[in-house]
Write a protein that holds these residues in place. Structure first.
Motif: not given
Lengths: 88, 355
Positions: A15, A19, A31, A34-37, A40, B19, B26
């Motif tokens: 992932m 990104f 990608f 960001s906070e979500m990235s 991850v 994945f 996501f």
């Protein structure tokens, strides 16, 4: 846990690489920023750390096993030599 | 050995499946699901002076405009609304401070050729050919800053809307797509709409465009954004897309830092002086209009004589609407947008008409 974490590490790495590539083409989608990235990336770091700890522990165990085997072989070899000497 | 190969394949397949699941989850939470943002009021409109010309009734499109598809309507040879009509006395004040009063009209004049005139607004959409592309230039004169507005989809719907749908929902005379700030707000954007702050998280990578309540429009490069200084001058609109199109002397730049600098359909806003603006739409990706590069777009604004200009969301997003219909050709129906820029009579005029 020991079985799942390495797979999660592989998937999270894939992932992150995805990104990274998309970010090169369109950085405005954020990608990589960001906070979500970031979540991850943090998850990847945790998984990678746990996998690494397991791997290091396994390596130690493997080294111990090898060491023990080596000693055992050495002992066996020494014992055989001793018997021969005694007979002589 | 065979069992081992099967095991490896099974493991790889399971990892690929995991994945796919995670990356889709996501994507959904990252940019598909629309999260609502509560806007915060940051600036009040300057009080209208008593002699400001705001008493114009709202146009009734069905009464004034003959039916017809604007896409196939013949373009006006000269759509300058300044000609022939005597200047209305009421247009002596406002943003333009009495200048160009001959362009305004005491009553509503809405033409199918892309023209509109009232006491507050003088609009003429001209279509020209530049760089083998069709360029629609909406020349806008307004006496009240509240005539140049933005609409955000959340005012009308839970989902993004097409430019034409949002224009109709907002009661726009004409509209263009905006900067689509909701879609890239996770990257950090600076979005103020009609004096309401939606997002204030500049990403220090994009130039921003600020329209102040006093009618001035300024473009700031990413590294010179001073939030406090901007807020102290009462921003009415802040767009966050870019890049800046012109240098301080009104000349096009030789190069633009953007990942979409190549040939594309375009949407952009230009500024001449307080009260005088233009919205530019360039059709693209069609047989008779390929679109323009950012360098060419900059040259168009230089030729128009703008003091500053700013690129907005282009590509499939670029749509111009007039009188409830698409004025420019849209690519596959266009893209659903989070926001538009549009022209409308001021609220005070509407309220007084209703009262």
């Amino acid at each position: 846990m020991k079985k799942i974490i390495p797979h999660l590490t592989i998937v999270l790495s894939a992932m992150t690489l995805t990104f990274f590539v998309i970010d090169k083409f369109n950085e405005y989608m954020a990608f990589m920023t960001s906070e979500m990235s970031k979540t991850v990336f943090a998850a990847l770091a945790v998984c990678a750390a746990i996998t690494s700890v397991y791997l290091i522990a396994d390596n130690y165990r493997e080294e111990d096993r090898r060491e023990r085997r080596k000693r055992k072989k050495q002992k066996q070899a020494d014992g055989t030599d001793g018997t021969t000497d005694a007979r002589q | 050995m065979k069992r081992k190969t099967k095991r490896i394949i099974k493991t790889v397949l399971l990892d690929v499946l995991l994945f796919a699941v995670l990356i889709n989850a996501f994507a959904y939470f990252h940019h598909v699901r629309i999260r609502s943002v509560e806007p915060v009021k940051i600036a009040e409109a300057a009080p209208a002076s008593p002699d400001e010309p705001v008493l114009t009734p709202v146009p009734q499109a069905e009464e004034n405009v003959p039916a017809g598809d604007p896409e196939v309507t013949a373009q006006p040879e000269n759509t300058d609304p300044a000609e022939a009509t005597p200047a209305p006395a009421a247009a002596a004040a406002g943003l333009l401070k009495g200048k160009y009063s001959e362009k305004f009209s005491d009553g509503i004049e809405l033409g199918e050729d892309g023209t509109y005139r009232s006491r507050n607004i003088a609009l003429a959409i001209n279509t020209i050919e530049r760089f083998d592309s069709k360029v629609h230039v909406a020349d806008i004169y307004i006496n009240d800053i509240q005539c140049l507005r933005t609409a955000v989809y959340s005012d009308f719907s839970k989902h993004y809307m097409s430019t034409v749908e949002m224009a109709n929902a907002a009661g726009a005379i004409m509209a263009t797509s905006g900067d689509h700030f909701y879609a890239h707000r996770q990257a950090g954007v600076f979005a103020v709409r009609n004096g309401l702050e939606y997002v204030a998280k500049p990403n220090e990578k994009q130039d921003i465009c600020v329209l102040y309540y006093d009618g001035t429009m300024e473009v700031y490069s990413a590294d010179e954004i001073d939030v406090e200084a901007i807020y102290s001058r009462k921003p009415y609109q802040i767009w966050d897309f870019g890049p800046n199109m012109l240098d301080e002397n009104g000349h096009a730049l030789e190069k633009y830092k953007s990942s979409v600098a190549n040939v594309n359909p375009r949407c952009a806003i230009g500024y001449y002086e307080p009260g005088h603006y233009c919205l530019v739409n360039v059709e693209g990706r069609t047989k008779d209009s390929g679109g323009v590069t950012l360098v060419e777009l900059g040259q168009i604004f230089e030729e128009l004589g703008c003091a500053s200009a700013y690129n907005l969301d282009g590509g499939k997003s670029a749509v111009m609407a007039f009188n409830g219909k698409a004025w420019s050709k849209t690519l596959s129906g266009g893209r659903d947008m989070s926001d538009i820029i549009y022209l409308k009579e001021p609220d005070r005029a509407e309220a007084e008409q209703a009262g």
